[in-house]
Design an enzyme around this catalytic site. Structure first.
Site: not given
Length: 111
Positions: A36, A39
């Site tokens: 991600c 993230c």
């Protein structure tokens, strides 16, 4: 003094009850994944915020690929997802890579 590498603690299903659900101290649980990009962008900001609030809240990181049951239990529909617990109760959830200001607002609102 060196960099505090333990400012954010890795968490899995096995330790969730004792570390978060059964504690009175506020906890911010961040659900993330290595693949991600938001993230990865969030992590340095999260570390700064975790240092700033170190006396008030414990910050945990959960890899959704390693702990899918916990991610499901916490209702993660996307990553990153931040779940703020106060007295073992889920008080707030935010999805997406929050800015430093948004993270401070989330914590200030509930601590």
């Amino acid at each position: 003094m060196g960099k505090d590498v333990n400012i954010i603690t890795d968490l899995d299903e096995n330790r969730f009850e004792q570390e978060v659900a059964n504690r009175h101290e506020p906890a911010l649980v961040v659900l993330k994944a290595d693949w991600c990009r938001p993230c990865r962008i969030l992590m340095p900001t999260l570390e700064e915020v975790a240092r700033h609030y170190a006396e008030q809240v414990k910050v945990y990181r959960v890899d959704i690929n390693e702990s899918p049951a916990l991610a499901g239990r916490l209702g993660a529909r996307g990553v990153p997802t931040m779940c703020l617990f106060v007295d073992g109760t889920l008080e707030a959830t935010r999805v997406g890579a929050l800015s430093r200001v948004q993270l401070h607002q989330l914590l200030d609102e509930h601590l």
